[in-house]
Scaffold this motif. Structure first.
Motif, short mmCIF file in Angstrom:
data_model
loop_
_atom_site.label_atom_id
_atom_site.label_comp_id
_atom_site.label_asym_id
_atom_site.label_seq_id
_atom_site.Cartn_x
_atom_site.Cartn_y
_atom_site.Cartn_z
N ASP A 175 40.82 17.33 4.96
CA ASP A 175 40.37 18.39 4.06
C ASP A 175 41.45 19.47 3.92
O ASP A 175 41.81 19.89 2.81
CB ASP A 175 39.08 18.99 4.65
CG ASP A 175 38.28 19.78 3.64
OD1 ASP A 175 38.63 19.73 2.44
OD2 ASP A 175 37.30 20.42 4.06
N TYR A 176 41.97 19.89 5.08
CA TYR A 176 43.03 20.90 5.06
C TYR A 176 44.26 20.38 4.33
O TYR A 176 44.84 21.06 3.49
CB TYR A 176 43.43 21.26 6.50
CG TYR A 176 42.46 22.16 7.24
CD1 TYR A 176 42.38 23.52 6.94
CD2 TYR A 176 41.64 21.67 8.24
CE1 TYR A 176 41.52 24.36 7.63
CE2 TYR A 176 40.77 22.50 8.93
CZ TYR A 176 40.71 23.84 8.63
OH TYR A 176 39.86 24.67 9.31
N ALA A 198 43.83 20.16 0.59
CA ALA A 198 43.85 21.50 -0.01
C ALA A 198 45.28 22.01 -0.12
O ALA A 198 45.64 22.72 -1.07
CB ALA A 198 43.02 22.46 0.84
N THR A 215 47.32 19.56 -2.90
CA THR A 215 46.88 19.30 -4.28
C THR A 215 47.57 20.18 -5.32
O THR A 215 47.69 19.79 -6.47
CB THR A 215 45.34 19.40 -4.39
OG1 THR A 215 44.97 18.94 -5.69
CG2 THR A 215 44.86 20.83 -4.21
N ARG A 228 32.20 11.32 2.97
CA ARG A 228 32.78 12.55 2.45
C ARG A 228 33.96 12.30 1.53
O ARG A 228 34.43 13.21 0.87
CB ARG A 228 33.24 13.44 3.62
CG ARG A 228 32.08 13.88 4.51
CD ARG A 228 32.56 14.90 5.52
NE ARG A 228 33.31 15.95 4.84
CZ ARG A 228 34.30 16.63 5.39
NH1 ARG A 228 34.66 16.34 6.61
NH2 ARG A 228 34.93 17.57 4.73
N SER A 282 34.49 10.72 -1.29
CA SER A 282 34.42 10.99 -2.74
C SER A 282 34.31 12.49 -2.99
O SER A 282 34.84 13.01 -3.98
CB SER A 282 33.26 10.22 -3.37
OG SER A 282 32.12 10.37 -2.60
N ASP A 283 33.63 13.22 -2.08
CA ASP A 283 33.58 14.69 -2.17
C ASP A 283 34.99 15.27 -2.10
O ASP A 283 35.35 16.18 -2.84
CB ASP A 283 32.78 15.26 -0.99
CG ASP A 283 31.32 15.42 -1.33
OD1 ASP A 283 30.93 15.06 -2.46
OD2 ASP A 283 30.57 15.90 -0.47
N TYR A 317 37.81 13.88 -2.80
CA TYR A 317 38.58 13.64 -4.03
C TYR A 317 38.07 14.55 -5.15
O TYR A 317 38.86 15.21 -5.84
CB TYR A 317 38.48 12.17 -4.45
CG TYR A 317 39.01 11.97 -5.85
CD1 TYR A 317 40.36 12.21 -6.14
CD2 TYR A 317 38.15 11.63 -6.91
CE1 TYR A 317 40.84 12.08 -7.42
CE2 TYR A 317 38.65 11.50 -8.19
CZ TYR A 317 39.98 11.73 -8.45
OH TYR A 317 40.47 11.63 -9.71
N ALA A 318 36.75 14.65 -5.28
CA ALA A 318 36.18 15.46 -6.36
C ALA A 318 36.54 16.94 -6.19
O ALA A 318 36.78 17.66 -7.15
CB ALA A 318 34.67 15.29 -6.40
N MET A 319 36.60 17.39 -4.95
CA MET A 319 36.90 18.80 -4.68
C MET A 319 38.37 19.13 -4.95
O MET A 319 38.68 20.11 -5.60
CB MET A 319 36.68 19.10 -3.19
CG MET A 319 35.32 19.50 -2.77
SD MET A 319 34.66 20.85 -3.70
CE MET A 319 35.99 22.02 -3.57
N HIS A 320 39.23 18.32 -4.35
CA HIS A 320 40.65 18.66 -4.37
C HIS A 320 41.38 18.02 -5.54
O HIS A 320 42.48 18.44 -5.88
CB HIS A 320 41.32 18.26 -3.05
CG HIS A 320 40.71 18.94 -1.85
ND1 HIS A 320 40.79 20.30 -1.65
CD2 HIS A 320 39.99 18.46 -0.80
CE1 HIS A 320 40.17 20.63 -0.52
NE2 HIS A 320 39.66 19.52 0.01
N GLY A 321 40.78 17.00 -6.12
CA GLY A 321 41.38 16.39 -7.29
C GLY A 321 42.67 15.64 -7.00
O GLY A 321 43.51 15.49 -7.88
#
Lengths: 777, 428
Positions: free
Chosen positions: A532-533, A536, A539, A565, A567-568, A570-574
């Motif tokens: 996640d980090y 972020a 991206t 998580r 797909s989340d 990918y959807a979040m950070h694109g």
């Protein structure tokens, strides 16, 4: 000491003498005293009472009385035989006189005598004897069994005799016989005589087997089994059985003559007595098998195994003795469970402590045995492992180590300050392992201890951990421990690890770039939030959208969550990425190799999940630099800690004195100001936390070695292999990322971590140490 | 301005539910935007469940201009919204529906910084404005930069932060910073009501050229009504307004009153207005006992409503603000200015900045009751100086002016924003 003087009869001689006591109890006369020079000067000596004469030189024991020598001021050790002890049964004739006359005739012809009182009564006798108990015990071995019986009963309560009191007591009681239990021949190759000796082997002057094949001396081939047994033979009425009878086994060569004449004679001589026994040498296979087995089963476990050892050693090699060997091994194996699990012996012969504490099965390598052992320094001490008829000397191979925890225990038992009572040993055995036992030898004493094999082999990782917890970095023989015991055990375990249990999967989240500039291979273990980090922080850098990002989830415990998580993320950070799951936890190298196998870009970036960029543009710069260097193998970056100091600017090898000079990877400049470090520099190796390598090169040299466990040293190993291809490793100090070192590997237990690093370090040293030392790397 | 201006104002709570300075400021901006004819949407996070199946949004006003955004608790360490579909699906749908021309975040706390990236991913064109109401980006200790030991913090660092929160490692604090900054990098304009706070963020790493100092602004320059007759001893009457707590300096004030010379204590009247409802029980009972002890010099008058502020301020000559943390731009100071009252303030942070010592107020050493007692005694003794300071009290910036400035930013294309900002900074 109050003594009287025997007044001289013919001439005025005075001879010191004393009757310590003289009692009449029941039908027994018991007297104990001394006459100066009794054994050396007396022509005759007697006690006279009630008209009866008791000859001291023949009916009494003449005994050594060094105390009398001291009393008389005579030189010690010379002619101490002043004392006497008389114990006789009077039968029906009862003494009425309460006066005793002690008389002596010297070799010079002088005669002297004196009067003493004879005190009747069982109670007063018992009281006096208690005062002289020590002196009486010393006499016991020299008494006849009947006398021993009488003496013990004169004590009230009766004197309890110990084995040590009785040793040698049988001298006069044996009679002529060995007790024979078995005489047979095994497959016309070995003659077996077995039975029980009533006395020590040393007391026999000769034992000979006489028969058709001529005389065969038995003594040289006779083995006394270690543990005392009950005397199985007859005991004469009123006599005591032998004090320490011992089972024996004699193994003699076979002679063809025995086949024609099985009737043999066994002659023996002991203590000036002789005996002969007629034997029938049994030769029928089944009969022999049954009798031998029955005899062995009668023995105590230790004796049984000792007998099996002798038989196995004497049996002919090869096919001829195979049947017997197999059945003896099985019998011994079925007995192991009855052996004690430790020895702590302390008697006049030996002081020995041996405690096997832990046995670990290591498939493909053997047994790892740990425990502690100690013996008196003067004793010839050896510990053997016996299994399947084979013997290995553990005490020649083992590694000793300090055991502060048992030091006090040993000190209590009089062993003094023992530096390294612990031992650890890898015992190679055939697989699957058969039951075995330890044979402990100290001086003439032998003990056998059971070795209880664990019922199952631990799963690979637990086993590696178990083995590694046996390493003590403080051990003075650390290198030998690693080289001969721990290292081979761990290597064999790791090499035999099962293939992944789960199913490998590869999933794409978002469309991967058509022609990626690089493939980032990032293993995830334990923590998944790093992805996640990282996403972020990646991206907003356009170059990262040109890269193929491969997260290798190297952890079955987080794959489910992470998949949920993904797909989340990918959807979040694109930012598109690939999720690769090898089906199991492979460790850093295995996970990276699995990820690398999915890579489609010409360049491969090995990256840890706890490495984070400081600013955009880093990937492009690293790739451009790599492409501009034709001889490059691996290209690293400058990595910083969270406080801004240097974590990595290339690696060099350094010997670690604490680990007896093993080569470790050192990070120069670590913890220092990164500012002075710039440009591209050549280094011996770079960390795999962030290293760029040509994908083809990586694959051609086999990727990261998966022999290193979990993760350590495989990066320099990769660098060294690449350099063997004539390429060089470099660090681009102008590319800066953060590395929150060790945040991505949370293994908990520091001791385990250290042991694991030690193993990987040892393996790396074994592969590259010499080349490094010779300056070839 | 054309009605094609659509501004999305986002707050971490609705002032109907939570009367914090940030919430009030956000809602004030929203109302002012509407008053100025801008199509504005107020989106306030709510911690309660939505009650509507299938959507995290509910309406707070029937006209749909105010929405509640029902969100689960966030990760309060890195201010991350765990329910990501609420961001990339629901929040994205709201953006697509309302199509704002500018998005103004009045906070990210309780919301999740992910909302910022979602705006940027939705549109690379709309300006994103973030008002900084505290030091939360820098500091995990409630964004106050007051160490858990009670010492004022000058600068955050992973190791020092770890000392305040041993449960979090230095690398975790470092990652928190990297993480937050990766979202802050998408913000076009940071609005800070005080220069002090702005400077702290610039020192932390925010680009100075994007950090604008702009007061939230007062709804009116002067109170609607002035009392007809003014008492003659106003310079001997002091007032403390707002929440009572250790951080707000209540114990410092109590100890200062206790330290006043007897003659002064007989002269002066100090009134405390504010709520102790949320204070811990121990603090409350102690406070009430202290007030009883120090009567009649000190009087506690209980909580008040926002609309009563001007009336209360008019009864005293001075406002005291004894906070022991930095503060940002305390509303109390703006309210004192609106009523023409000089302020006695702690000499740190936003308080020292907003009260010019010797011009329209006095400073005392923060956290020091003896020094506050000295300043109170001197203030009460000098009616002439009070008059002089009073006369110099500046008019507070109005919300209308603030919103006018913001609208210039909202309306400017992103590539022209830096120039626009530079102009604004030069004039402010």
């Amino acid at each position: 000491m109050n003594s009287q003087t025997l007044p001289g009869h013919a001439s005025a001689v005075h001879i010191p003498a004393q009757l310590d006591f003289a009692h009449l109890a029941g039908h027994c006369l018991i007297a104990y005293g001394w006459i100066a020079g009794l054994s050396s000067q007396a022509a005759s000596a007697a006690l006279n009472a009630g008209g009866r004469r008791f000859d001291l030189l023949n009916e009494a024991l003449v005994i050594s009385r060094p105390d009398v020598s001291a009393h008389l001021g005579l030189p010690a050790g010379e002619d101490d035989g002043h004392g006497f002890f008389l114990l006789v049964e009077l039968g029906e004739s009862v003494l009425t006189d309460t006066q005793l006359r002690l008389s002596l005739t010297t070799r010079g012809g002088e005669v002297a005598q004196t009067q003493w009182s004879l005190i009747p009564g069982a109670e007063v006798t018992a009281h006096t004897l208690r005062l002289h108990e020590r002196a009486m015990r010393v006499l016991v071995p020299r008494l006849s069994p009947r006398q021993v019986q009488l003496l013990t009963q004169l004590f009230q309560p009766p004197l309890q005799l110990r084995a040590s009191d009785l040793s040698g007591a049988g001298h006069r009681a044996i009679g002529p016989a060995l007790h024979m239990a078995l005489s047979c021949a095994l497959d016309a190759s070995l003659v077996v005589l077995a039975g029980t000796l009533p006395v020590e082997l040393d007391d026999f002057e000769d034992i000979t087997l006489q028969g058709a094949a001529g005389d065969q001396p038995v003594l040289p081939s006779l083995h006394v089994l270690p543990q005392a047994v009950h005397w199985p033979g007859p005991v004469a009425a009123g006599a005591l059985p032998p004090a320490r009878p011992r089972a024996f086994l004699a193994l003699l060569p076979w002679h063809e003559g025995y086949a024609r004449q099985a009737e043999l004679e066994l002659h023996h001589r002991a203590q000036a007595t002789q005996g002969v026994q007629r034997l029938t040498l049994r030769q029928h296979g089944e009969d022999v098998q049954n009798r031998l087995t029955a005899w062995l089963r009668e023995l105590t476990p230790d004796n049984r195994i000792a007998a099996c050892e002798q038989l196995l050693a004497a049996l002919p090699a090869g096919e001829r003795g195979r049947h017997w060997r197999e059945s003896l091994v099985l019998l011994a194996e079925s007995t192991i469970g009855e052996l004690p699990n430790a020895v702590e012996g302390k008697d006049e012969l030996a002081s020995v402590s041996v405690f096997p504490e832990r046995i670990v099965l290591v498939p493909g390598a053997g047994l790892l045995l740990e425990g502690w052992a100690n013996a008196d320094p003067g004793l010839a001490f050896a510990v053997h492992y016996c299994c399947n008829g084979e013997v290995q000397t553990v005490s020649e191979r083992w590694v000793r180590r300090p055991r502060p925890d048992v030091r006090a225990h040993l000190a209590e038992r009089g062993f003094g300050n023992v530096d390294e009572p612990g031992f650890s040993c890898l015992i190679p055995v055939a697989w699957p392992p058969r039951p075995g036992y330890l044979r402990v030898q100290a001086g003439k004493q032998v003990w056998r201890l059971r070795v209880r094999l664990p019922e199952a082999v631990e799963p690979t990782r637990r086993l590696v951990r178990t083995i590694l917890t046996m390493v003590d970095p403080q051990c003075s023989e650390l290198r030998r421990h690693l080289d001969q015991h721990i290292g081979p055990a761990v290597s064999a375990t790791w090499a035999a690890r099962p293939r992944p249990r789960g199913t490998a999967t590869v999933q794409h989240f978002g469309p991967p770039p058509a022609r990626p500039i690089a493939s980032l291979v990032i293993p995830l273990f334990g923590r998944q939030d790093f992805a996640d980090y990282q996403l972020a922080l990646f991206t907003d850098d356009p170059e990262l959208h040109q890269a193929e990002i491969i997260y290798v989830v190297d952890d079955p415990t987080i794959i489910h969550d992470f998949r949920q998580r993904a797909s989340d993320l990918y959807a979040m950070h694109g930012l598109a990425f690939t999720l690769a799951y090898p089906g199991d936890n492979l460790g850093f190298a295995g996970a990276s190799n699995f990820g690398a196998a999915q890579a489609s870009a010409p360049l491969l970036l090995l990256l840890n999940s706890d490495v984070f960029p400081r600013q955009p543009g880093w990937l492009g710069q690293l790739c451009a630099r790599y492409r501009a260097l034709p001889d490059i193998a691996l290209l690293g970056a400058k990595l910083l800690y969270e406080d801004g100091s240097v974590q990595h600017a290339g690696m060099v090898s350094r010997r670690l004195p604490d680990w007896q000079g093993l080569w470790i990877n050192d990070h120069p400049h670590k913890g220092l100001d990164p500012a002075p470090l710039s440009g591209v520099i050549e280094v011996p190796a770079v960390t795999a936390a962030c290293a760029l390598i040509d994908t083809g090169l990586y694959r051609s040299i086999g990727g990261l070695s998966e022999d290193y466990i979990i993760g350590d040293f495989e990066d320099s190993d990769l660098c060294y292999r690449a350099r063997q291809q004539g390429r060089v490793c470099r660090v681009d100090l102008d590319v800066v990322l953060y590395h929150l070192e060790r945040q991505s590997q949370d293994l908990g237990d520091a001791q385990w971590r250290t042991a694991l690093t030690l193993y990987n370090c040892w393996l790396h040293d074994a592969r590259w140490g010499q080349a490094i030392a010779e300056g070839r790397l | 301005m054309s009605t094609s201006e659509r501004v999305l104002v986002i707050a971490h709570a609705h002032p109907d539910h939570s009367l914090g300075g940030g919430e009030l400021a956000a809602h004030g901006h929203f109302r002012e935007l509407r008053r100025q004819g801008v199509e504005a949407l107020f989106l306030a996070r709510s911690g309660e469940p939505s009650g509507h199946a299938g959507t995290p949004f509910t309406a707070r006003r029937a006209d749909g201009s105010e929405l509640l955004f029902h969100l689960p608790p966030v990760d309060h360490f890195r201010h991350s919204q765990p329910q990501r579909t609420l961001v990339y699906r629901d929040f994205r749908a709201l953006l697509e529906r309302f199509r704002p021309t500018a998005v103004h975040f009045h906070h990210y706390v309780h919301l999740g910084v992910e909302l910022i990236r979602e705006v940027r991913r939705w549109s690379t064109q709309v300006p994103i404005v973030l008002t900084l109401h505290d030091y939360l980006g820098i500091c995990h200790a409630h964004g106050q930069m007051l160490k858990t030991s009670g010492v004022l913090c000058q600068r955050a660092s992973p190791l020092d932060c770890h000392h305040c929160f041993p449960g979090h490692t230095p690398p975790q604090f470092f990652l928190r910073e990297l993480w937050l900054k990766s979202f802050f990098a998408l913000v076009d304009v940071f609005v800070s009501p005080s220069r002090f706070l702005r400077d702290r963020y610039v020192a932390w790493g925010l680009p100075a050229e994007r950090c604008l100092v702009l007061e939230n602004g007062q709804t009116a320059e002067r109170p609607a009504e002035q009392p007809a007759v003014e008492p003659t001893d106003l310079h001997q009457r002091f007032l403390v307004l707002g929440q009572l707590s250790r951080l707000k300096g209540t114990p410092v004030l109590i100890d200062a009153v206790r330290a006043l010379p007897k003659a002064v204590a007989r002269q002066v009247r100090i009134e405390i207005h504010g709520s102790i409802q949320h204070a811990p029980e121990e603090f409350r009972s102690r406070f009430l006992a202290d007030v009883t002890e120090l009567s009649p010099t000190l009087r506690y008058c209980g909580p008040y409503l926002p609309q009563d502020v001007d009336g209360i301020v008019a009864t005293a000559g001075w406002l005291i603000i004894p906070s022991v943390w930095w503060e940002n731009s305390p509303m109390v100071i703006q309210e004192a200015c609106r009523n023409g009252r000089p302020v006695i303030a702690s000499n740190i942070g936003g308080m020292a900045e907003k009260v010019a010592a010797g011009v329209h107020g006095l400073h005392f050493r923060a956290g020091n009751p003896a020094d506050l007692a000295r300043v109170i005694a001197e203030a009460a003794a000098d009616a002439e100086r009070w008059q002089a300071l009073r006369a110099a009290v500046p008019l507070p910036p109005t919300i209308a002016a603030t919103v006018a400035a913001l609208r210039q930013l909202y309306a400017s294309p992103r590539e022209r924003l830096p120039a626009e900002l530079a102009t604004l900074m030069a004039t402010s």
